[in-house]
Design an enzyme around this catalytic site. Structure first.
Site, PDB file in Angstrom:
ATOM      1  N   GLY A 107       0.824  -1.214   0.000  1.00 33.27           N
ATOM      2  CA  GLY A 107       0.000   0.000   0.000  1.00 33.27           C
ATOM      3  C   GLY A 107       0.853   1.258   0.000  1.00 33.27           C
ATOM      4  O   GLY A 107       2.088   1.201  -0.018  1.00 33.27           O
TER       5      GLY A 107
ATOM      6  N   TYR B 225     -15.292   1.713   8.382  1.00 33.24           N
ATOM      7  CA  TYR B 225     -13.883   2.059   8.633  1.00 33.24           C
ATOM      8  C   TYR B 225     -13.708   2.605  10.048  1.00 33.24           C
ATOM      9  O   TYR B 225     -12.880   2.104  10.817  1.00 33.24           O
ATOM     10  CB  TYR B 225     -13.444   3.098   7.605  1.00 33.24           C
ATOM     11  CG  TYR B 225     -11.975   3.450   7.633  1.00 33.24           C
ATOM     12  CD1 TYR B 225     -11.001   2.499   7.350  1.00 33.24           C
ATOM     13  CD2 TYR B 225     -11.560   4.756   7.892  1.00 33.24           C
ATOM     14  CE1 TYR B 225      -9.646   2.838   7.346  1.00 33.24           C
ATOM     15  CE2 TYR B 225     -10.219   5.099   7.879  1.00 33.24           C
ATOM     16  CZ  TYR B 225      -9.264   4.134   7.604  1.00 33.24           C
ATOM     17  OH  TYR B 225      -7.928   4.472   7.589  1.00 33.24           O
TER      18      TYR B 225
ATOM     19  N   THR C  25      -2.572  12.005   5.015  1.00 26.25           N
ATOM     20  CA  THR C  25      -1.178  11.893   4.579  1.00 26.25           C
ATOM     21  C   THR C  25      -1.154  11.787   3.057  1.00 26.25           C
ATOM     22  O   THR C  25      -2.060  11.204   2.460  1.00 26.25           O
ATOM     23  CB  THR C  25      -0.534  10.648   5.224  1.00 26.25           C
ATOM     24  OG1 THR C  25      -0.607  10.804   6.645  1.00 26.25           O
ATOM     25  CG2 THR C  25       0.912  10.476   4.827  1.00 26.25           C
TER      26      THR C  25
END
Ligand code: UDP
Length: 317
Positions: A10, A149, A179
């Site tokens: 990822g 989530y 980020t």
């Protein structure tokens, strides 16, 4: 020293792989490639100290991993992480943060390894406290579209704390705020790749709502430095640490910055605000400063320049 990184293919996981290899560690990466991409591991691929296991960490682990000893540190980063991704894979998201986290905790206990769980600023939901400090319990819609989530990460946090309290697992939790950087997937739906791809492609930047909602953007190298320090610190076991850039800005202001740096005139296209999209988000990073001596160093302008360059280069390949 040997580190196991879940979600190694990822965006953040692959940067961690590179950092630990660079620091002289042996690195084992695990990923099921649901949202990750082997392209992100091209640099690591040829390294003699890197090995990769293609598997789902929510399923029983292959014996090659679970029977292998000698892991000193487990970094659990596997999970869909963009609103578009977790809306598409809600059950996988819930599984990897619950069963997947349990599998990681059990493995770390067996190996006597240090453990770090990647949680998220989403655990604060639509925050009623600003900026968000770790002591704030959050304001999450438990059944809304983002709940797969938010609640999965909250459950994952509770699980790590339970393992720490009952089994003495040396676990710590980071809450990652927005980020960005090279290797974000162009199609992951988040504001950074969307705006950059739109700017580079000559399209209007899609602003959801009136663009007055805020986020605070942290460059990936800064985040990785904070993660390495947190994983290495004995002062963080049983502790949650916010990692993010405390410079808050509106999405409209962010659109201006992206188009300035991409050197294109700003054109915007209004889109409806998604349900439960937090209106403000900004980390209080006092704890990270105190425990880790950490704060972000890379300015948004520098970080965006590097990210836009990497997107432009990838687009031309
Ligand atoms: N957003 C936007 N346009 C886009 C994608 C996102 O205006 O093309 C907004 C979104 O509504 C949110 C913010 O940008 O308020 C950050 O969204 P992102 O999906 O990057 O991450 P989030 O912080 O919501 O998890």
């Amino acid at each position: 020293m040997r580190v196991l990184i879940t979600g190694a293919a990822g965006f953040i996981g692959s940067h961690l792989v590179d950092r630990y290899l660079n620091d002289g560690w042996n690195v084992v990466g695990m990923d099921n490639l649901l949202t990750g991409d082997m392209e992100n591991l091209i640099a690591a691929g040829g390294h003699p100290c890197f090995s990769f296991v293609h598997c789902d960490i929510s399923a029983p682990w292959p014996a090659s991993i679970s029977d292998s000893g000698g892991i000193d540190l487990v970094l659990h980063f596997a999970s869909p992480a963009s609103p578009v991704d977790y809306a598409r894979y809600p059950l996988e998201t819930m599984r990897v943060n619950s069963i997947g986290t349990q599998n990681c905790c059990e493995a770390a206990l067996t190996w006597g390894a240090q453990f770090l769980y990647a949680s998220t600023s989403e655990t604060y939901g639509e925050p009623l406290q600003h900026p968000q400090s770790e002591s704030y319990w959050g304001n999450v819609n438990p059944i809304g579209p983002r709940s797969c989530y938010d609640e999965a990460k909250r459950f994952g946090e509770a699980l790590v704390m339970a393992y720490w309290r009952s089994n003495g697992l040396p676990g710590r939790i980071i809450r990652i705020f927005n980020t960005y950087g090279p290797r974000m997937r162009r199609s992951d739906g988040r504001v950074v790749p969307n705006f950059i791809a739109q700017a580079l492609g000559g399209a209007a930047l899609t602003i959801f709502g009136d663009g007055r909602q805020t986020r605070s953007f942290c460059y990936v190298d800064d985040l990785v430095e904070g993660i390495v320090r947190c994983a290495d610190s004995s002062a963080t076991t049983g502790v949650i640490v916010n990692l993010g850039n405390p410079k808050e800005r509106t999405i409209l202001d962010f659109a201006h910055t992206v188009s300035d740096i991409a050197a294109v005139p700003l054109r915007v296209e209004a889109r409806p605000m998604p349900q439960d999209d937090p209106s403000r988000r900004c980390p209080d990073i006092s704890r990270a400063k105190e425990l880790l001596g950490w704060e972000p160093r890379v300015s948004l302008e520098d970080g965006l320049r590097r990210t836009i360059d990497s997107f432009a280069k990838a687009g031309n390949e």
